[in-house]
Scaffold this motif. Structure first.
Motif, PDB file in Angstrom:
ATOM      1  N   PRO A 230       0.823  -1.219   0.000  1.00 15.02           N
ATOM      2  CA  PRO A 230       0.000   0.000   0.000  1.00 15.02           C
ATOM      3  C   PRO A 230       0.858   1.270   0.000  1.00 15.02           C
ATOM      4  CG  PRO A 230      -0.785  -1.534   1.665  1.00 15.02           C
ATOM      5  CD  PRO A 230       0.473  -2.119   1.106  1.00 15.02           C
ATOM      6  N   ALA A 231       0.387   2.262  -0.756  1.00 11.17           N
ATOM      7  CA  ALA A 231       1.153   3.486  -0.948  1.00 11.17           C
ATOM      8  C   ALA A 231       1.504   4.175   0.366  1.00 11.17           C
ATOM      9  CB  ALA A 231       0.375   4.426  -1.858  1.00 11.17           C
ATOM     10  N   ALA A 232       0.572   4.168   1.310  1.00 12.16           N
ATOM     11  CA  ALA A 232       0.825   4.899   2.557  1.00 12.16           C
ATOM     12  C   ALA A 232       2.006   4.301   3.316  1.00 12.16           C
ATOM     13  CB  ALA A 232      -0.419   4.886   3.437  1.00 12.16           C
ATOM     14  N   ARG A 233       2.143   2.998   3.244  1.00 12.35           N
ATOM     15  CA  ARG A 233       3.255   2.348   3.947  1.00 12.35           C
ATOM     16  C   ARG A 233       4.582   2.645   3.262  1.00 12.35           C
ATOM     17  NH1 ARG A 233       4.548  -3.442   5.363  1.00 12.35           N
ATOM     18  NH2 ARG A 233       5.903  -2.851   7.074  1.00 12.35           N
ATOM     19  N   LEU A 234       4.548   2.661   1.943  1.00  6.25           N
ATOM     20  CA  LEU A 234       5.770   3.000   1.200  1.00  6.25           C
ATOM     21  C   LEU A 234       6.203   4.426   1.499  1.00  6.25           C
ATOM     22  CD1 LEU A 234       5.657   1.652  -2.444  1.00  6.25           C
ATOM     23  CD2 LEU A 234       7.034   0.878  -0.513  1.00  6.25           C
ATOM     24  N   PHE A 235       5.219   5.302   1.562  1.00  4.78           N
ATOM     25  CA  PHE A 235       5.532   6.706   1.837  1.00  4.78           C
ATOM     26  C   PHE A 235       6.195   6.827   3.210  1.00  4.78           C
ATOM     27  CE2 PHE A 235       4.402  10.931   3.515  1.00  4.78           C
ATOM     28  CZ  PHE A 235       5.037  11.707   2.559  1.00  4.78           C
ATOM     29  N   ASP A 236       5.632   6.150   4.197  1.00  6.96           N
ATOM     30  CA  ASP A 236       6.213   6.175   5.553  1.00  6.96           C
ATOM     31  C   ASP A 236       7.654   5.687   5.528  1.00  6.96           C
ATOM     32  OD1 ASP A 236       3.957   7.065   6.703  1.00  6.96           O
ATOM     33  OD2 ASP A 236       3.372   5.169   7.651  1.00  6.96           O
ATOM     34  N   GLU A 237       7.865   4.602   4.832  1.00 12.06           N
ATOM     35  CA  GLU A 237       9.194   4.006   4.819  1.00 12.06           C
ATOM     36  C   GLU A 237      10.179   4.897   4.053  1.00 12.06           C
ATOM     37  OE1 GLU A 237      10.183   1.557   6.653  1.00 12.06           O
ATOM     38  OE2 GLU A 237      12.211   1.648   5.828  1.00 12.06           O
ATOM     39  N   MET A 238       9.712   5.468   2.944  1.00 10.84           N
ATOM     40  CA  MET A 238      10.576   6.362   2.173  1.00 10.84           C
ATOM     41  C   MET A 238      10.950   7.578   3.012  1.00 10.84           C
ATOM     42  SD  MET A 238      11.598   5.460  -0.699  1.00 10.84           S
ATOM     43  CE  MET A 238      12.083   6.896  -1.626  1.00 10.84           C
ATOM     44  N   GLU A 342       0.143   8.051  -7.164  1.00  7.28           N
ATOM     45  CA  GLU A 342      -0.290   6.675  -7.377  1.00  7.28           C
ATOM     46  C   GLU A 342       0.558   5.704  -6.566  1.00  7.28           C
ATOM     47  OE1 GLU A 342      -0.307   5.796 -11.538  1.00  7.28           O
ATOM     48  OE2 GLU A 342      -1.615   7.513 -11.921  1.00  7.28           O
ATOM     49  N   LYS A 343       1.851   6.005  -6.476  1.00  6.57           N
ATOM     50  CA  LYS A 343       2.744   5.059  -5.803  1.00  6.57           C
ATOM     51  C   LYS A 343       3.035   5.472  -4.355  1.00  6.57           C
ATOM     52  CE  LYS A 343       4.400   1.308  -5.872  1.00  6.57           C
ATOM     53  NZ  LYS A 343       3.285   0.431  -5.653  1.00  6.57           N
ATOM     54  N   LEU A 344       3.191   6.754  -4.152  1.00  2.00           N
ATOM     55  CA  LEU A 344       3.520   7.253  -2.821  1.00  2.00           C
ATOM     56  C   LEU A 344       2.345   8.076  -2.337  1.00  2.00           C
ATOM     57  CD1 LEU A 344       7.074   8.756  -3.361  1.00  2.00           C
ATOM     58  CD2 LEU A 344       6.550   6.683  -2.093  1.00  2.00           C
ATOM     59  N   ALA A 345       1.772   7.695  -1.231  1.00  2.00           N
ATOM     60  CA  ALA A 345       0.635   8.463  -0.746  1.00  2.00           C
ATOM     61  C   ALA A 345       1.123   9.755  -0.105  1.00  2.00           C
ATOM     62  CB  ALA A 345      -0.159   7.646   0.253  1.00  2.00           C
ATOM     63  N   ILE A 346       1.504  10.704  -0.941  1.00  2.03           N
ATOM     64  CA  ILE A 346       1.925  11.996  -0.405  1.00  2.03           C
ATOM     65  C   ILE A 346       0.681  12.662   0.171  1.00  2.03           C
ATOM     66  CG2 ILE A 346       2.853  14.272  -1.006  1.00  2.03           C
ATOM     67  CD1 ILE A 346       4.530  12.962  -3.133  1.00  2.03           C
ATOM     68  N   ARG A 349      -1.345  17.696   2.865  1.00  5.36           N
ATOM     69  CA  ARG A 349      -0.597  18.807   3.465  1.00  5.36           C
ATOM     70  C   ARG A 349       0.805  18.896   2.883  1.00  5.36           C
ATOM     71  NH1 ARG A 349       1.375  18.526   8.940  1.00  5.36           N
ATOM     72  NH2 ARG A 349       3.234  19.240   7.898  1.00  5.36           N
ATOM     73  N   VAL A 350       1.448  17.740   2.747  1.00  9.38           N
ATOM     74  CA  VAL A 350       2.793  17.728   2.175  1.00  9.38           C
ATOM     75  C   VAL A 350       2.741  18.200   0.725  1.00  9.38           C
ATOM     76  CG1 VAL A 350       4.744  16.263   1.535  1.00  9.38           C
ATOM     77  CG2 VAL A 350       3.625  15.925   3.737  1.00  9.38           C
ATOM     78  N   ALA A 351       1.708  17.755  -0.016  1.00 10.08           N
ATOM     79  CA  ALA A 351       1.578  18.174  -1.415  1.00 10.08           C
ATOM     80  C   ALA A 351       1.442  19.693  -1.511  1.00 10.08           C
ATOM     81  CB  ALA A 351       0.386  17.491  -2.065  1.00 10.08           C
ATOM     82  N   ALA A 352       0.704  20.282  -0.566  1.00  7.90           N
ATOM     83  CA  ALA A 352       0.529  21.736  -0.587  1.00  7.90           C
ATOM     84  C   ALA A 352       1.869  22.435  -0.337  1.00  7.90           C
ATOM     85  CB  ALA A 352      -0.497  22.152   0.460  1.00  7.90           C
ATOM     86  N   ASP A 353       2.672  21.892   0.576  1.00  3.48           N
ATOM     87  CA  ASP A 353       3.995  22.460   0.853  1.00  3.48           C
ATOM     88  C   ASP A 353       4.885  22.388  -0.390  1.00  3.48           C
ATOM     89  OD1 ASP A 353       3.276  22.925   3.419  1.00  3.48           O
ATOM     90  OD2 ASP A 353       4.429  21.282   4.313  1.00  3.48           O
ATOM     91  N   ILE A 354       4.838  21.243  -1.034  1.00  4.15           N
ATOM     92  CA  ILE A 354       5.668  21.044  -2.224  1.00  4.15           C
ATOM     93  C   ILE A 354       5.315  22.094  -3.279  1.00  4.15           C
ATOM     94  CG2 ILE A 354       6.167  19.467  -4.144  1.00  4.15           C
ATOM     95  CD1 ILE A 354       5.539  17.127  -2.293  1.00  4.15           C
ATOM     96  N   LYS A 355       4.005  22.250  -3.493  1.00  6.02           N
ATOM     97  CA  LYS A 355       3.564  23.200  -4.526  1.00  6.02           C
ATOM     98  C   LYS A 355       3.965  24.622  -4.185  1.00  6.02           C
ATOM     99  CE  LYS A 355      -0.483  20.946  -6.444  1.00  6.02           C
ATOM    100  NZ  LYS A 355      -1.895  21.177  -6.733  1.00  6.02           N
ATOM    101  N   ASP A 356       3.867  24.978  -2.907  1.00  2.15           N
ATOM    102  CA  ASP A 356       4.259  26.326  -2.492  1.00  2.15           C
ATOM    103  C   ASP A 356       5.700  26.600  -2.896  1.00  2.15           C
ATOM    104  OD1 ASP A 356       1.956  27.167  -1.360  1.00  2.15           O
ATOM    105  OD2 ASP A 356       2.538  26.763   0.724  1.00  2.15           O
ATOM    106  N   ILE A 357       6.553  25.655  -2.596  1.00  3.50           N
ATOM    107  CA  ILE A 357       7.982  25.846  -2.871  1.00  3.50           C
ATOM    108  C   ILE A 357       8.234  25.973  -4.367  1.00  3.50           C
ATOM    109  CG2 ILE A 357      10.242  24.724  -2.748  1.00  3.50           C
ATOM    110  CD1 ILE A 357       9.249  23.537  -0.018  1.00  3.50           C
ATOM    111  N   TRP A 358       7.610  25.118  -5.139  1.00  3.87           N
ATOM    112  CA  TRP A 358       7.801  25.187  -6.597  1.00  3.87           C
ATOM    113  C   TRP A 358       7.257  26.494  -7.166  1.00  3.87           C
ATOM    114  CZ3 TRP A 358       5.646  19.611  -7.819  1.00  3.87           C
ATOM    115  CH2 TRP A 358       6.635  18.664  -7.499  1.00  3.87           C
ATOM    116  N   ALA A 359       6.045  26.856  -6.700  1.00  4.02           N
ATOM    117  CA  ALA A 359       5.388  28.027  -7.274  1.00  4.02           C
ATOM    118  C   ALA A 359       6.157  29.309  -6.982  1.00  4.02           C
ATOM    119  CB  ALA A 359       3.960  28.137  -6.750  1.00  4.02           C
ATOM    120  N   LEU A 360       6.936  29.293  -5.914  1.00  2.91           N
ATOM    121  CA  LEU A 360       7.712  30.503  -5.578  1.00  2.91           C
ATOM    122  C   LEU A 360       8.886  30.701  -6.539  1.00  2.91           C
ATOM    123  CD1 LEU A 360       7.946  30.479  -1.669  1.00  2.91           C
ATOM    124  CD2 LEU A 360       6.741  32.119  -3.116  1.00  2.91           C
TER     125      LEU A 360
END
Ligand code: ATP
Ligand code: MG
Length: 447
Positions: A230-238, A342-346, A349-360
């Motif tokens: 499951p993606a959520a477990r992979l995300f945790d481990e990553m 699809e693979k990593l359950a980002i 909240r984390v996705a919003a942070d990522i977008k903020d950084i890119w958009a800046l």
């Protein structure tokens, strides 16, 4: 050659010797871990359980880390009390039902995970079609619990009352010999839970151990099993892997082991572009240094760096198709995040942070007028600026731009104003036409 082969075989056979069920009880004179080395909360939780007549030990990563003189990140407690019984002992405790039932005990600022000894895996345990165990929450003896753990160095039980370590699988000896050895047959253990392959690489890198050849050998071939996790477990481990303080080393080893493909589908592509690889490695090296210095790191920043070169590639493609730069960036950002999700359950909240950084990032191009001031005031300026520094250091953008922002953010008053690059007459005219109300109404470039 033949002799070498024979030695290898006999060594392997020697290791397979059935382990006796009588554990070694190792006194502190031999292992050196004193109860004062534990956190106060870990001592108190074990003490409270033992006072009620239950068995209670510090187990897993914390014992292992203490043995090598590292500071444990957190404490896991193993007990023969059932989750309900554990809960009744503590004022602030709750049962959380994930794959295994665990009790979270809150003690001061610490949260400890208390688990009941797990029983041997039943033959009819529910598995998916690839052999991954789906449910098992059977309680058992301490010996069974030890056999269910992944590596010998993770199956050590420390009793704060007697200061002894209970060792069923020669974990203390393996740790001394710097070997990460699987308990049981590695292939079977990876099939039950493919995440153990990632754990092997992460723990080896973090602890400076080498993975025992028997456990290392099947990884390449069994790596595709990670696709069913499951993606959520992979995300945790990553996340654990990337924030271990040894991310660069982990990533190298993941690549060597052929494990990176399923995790970040685009990472292999990124790492094959020289600029992308340089950027990712710089970012991870930075993160490693922060973690080791005990500073906090943000998952959003981390994933933003990992995926940036993929965003750049998509952004370029979309612009080539005739889209305007800023809308093109936003389309690229969504595309990249959707593919990863699809693979990593980002998490959202984390996705919003990522977008903020890119958009800046495009906003750092403006070095005239009021825009740089507005950017300085932006809530995420610091993260965006740190990201900009990495881009410059990796050679993606001119160093001069990053240097300018360093000077601009550090300067004050008139010195700061003097750094602004004079606007061309043409630009000024355009701006005046667009915003008759004056320079205050600056719209951010990236919205
Ligand atoms: P760290 O906390 O430093 O990342 P850890 O070994 O403590 O490493 P946790 O995820 O906290 O890792 O797990 C605690 C313990 O639970 C492990 O030491 C191990 O004994 C057991 N464990 C964790 N994951 C697995 C697994 N996938 N299979 C078998 N046992 C596991
Ligand atoms: Mg742990």
């Amino acid at each position: 050659m033949i002799r070498k082969f024979i030695t290898r075989v006999s060594k392997a056979l020697g290791r397979r010797k059935p382990l006796s069920h009588e554990p070694a009880i190792i006194p502190h004179q031999q292992h050196g871990v004193r109860r004062e080395h534990l956190s106060g909360a870990a001592r108190r939780v074990c003490g409270a359980l033992q006072e009620k007549g239950y068995k209670a030990f510090v187990v897993g990563g914390a014992v292992r880390d203490l043995l090598i003189g590292e500071h444990p990140k957190d404490y896991d407690i193993a007990t023969d009390a059932t989750p309900e019984q554990v809960r009744s002992v503590f004022r602030r405790a709750r049962i959380i039902g994930r794959r295994f039932q665990i009790v979270h005990v809150m003690m001061g600022a610490e949260t400890l995970e208390v688990t009941t000894f797990r029983g041997a895996l039943a033959h009819d345990a529910k598995k998916d079609e690839h052999g991954r165990v789906l449910h098992d929450n059977v309680f058992g003896s301490q010996a069974e619990d030890a056999a269910r753990r992944d590596f010998t160095v993770n199956a050590l039980y420390y009793d704060p009352a007697s200061e002894t370590i209970v060792d069923y699988h020669h974990g203390v000896a393996d740790l001394k010999q710097k070997t990460l050895r699987m308990i049981g047959e590695p292939r079977a253990r990876y099939r039950e839970d493919p995440v153990r392959m990632l754990r092997a690489v992460r723990l080896a890198a973090k602890l400076g151990l080498s993975i025992d050849p028997e456990a290392a050998r099947p990884i390449r071939e069994m790596a595709p099993l990670l696709e069913n996790v499951p993606a959520a477990r992979l995300f945790d481990e990553m996340l654990k892997l990337l924030t271990s303080g040894h991310a660069v080393n982990c990533l190298r080893q993941l690549r060597d082991a052929g494990l990176h493909h399923g995790l970040l589908p685009l990472l292999d592509v990124i790492l094959e572009q020289p600029l992308g690889e340089r950027f990712v490695m710089l970012a991870l090296d930075n993160t490693d240094r922060r973690v080791r210095a005990g500073k906090s790191i943000s998952p959003g920043f981390l994933f933003a760096t990992l995926l940036w070169h993929e965003v750049l590639a998509q952004w370029e493609r979309i612009k080539q198709n005739g889209e305007r730069p800023i809308p093109a960036l936003f389309i690229a950002m969504d595309e990249v995040l959707d593919t990863q999700a699809e693979k990593l359950a980002i998490t959202r909240r984390v996705a919003a942070d990522i977008k903020d950084i890119w958009a800046l990032q495009p906003r750092f191009e403006a070095r005239a007028g009021r825009k740089p001031y507005a950017l300085l005031e932006h809530q995420r300026f610091r993260a965006g600026y740190d990201f900009l520094l990495l881009r410059a250091e990796s050679g993606e953008i001119a160093k001069e731009v990053a240097d300018w922002w360093t000077r601009f953010s550090e300067a004050e008053g008139e010195d700061r104003a003097a750094l602004l690059i004079p606007e061309t007459g043409e630009k000024k005219k355009r701006r005046r036409r667009r915003k008759p109300a004056g320079p205050r109404g600056d719209a951010p470039a990236a919205e």
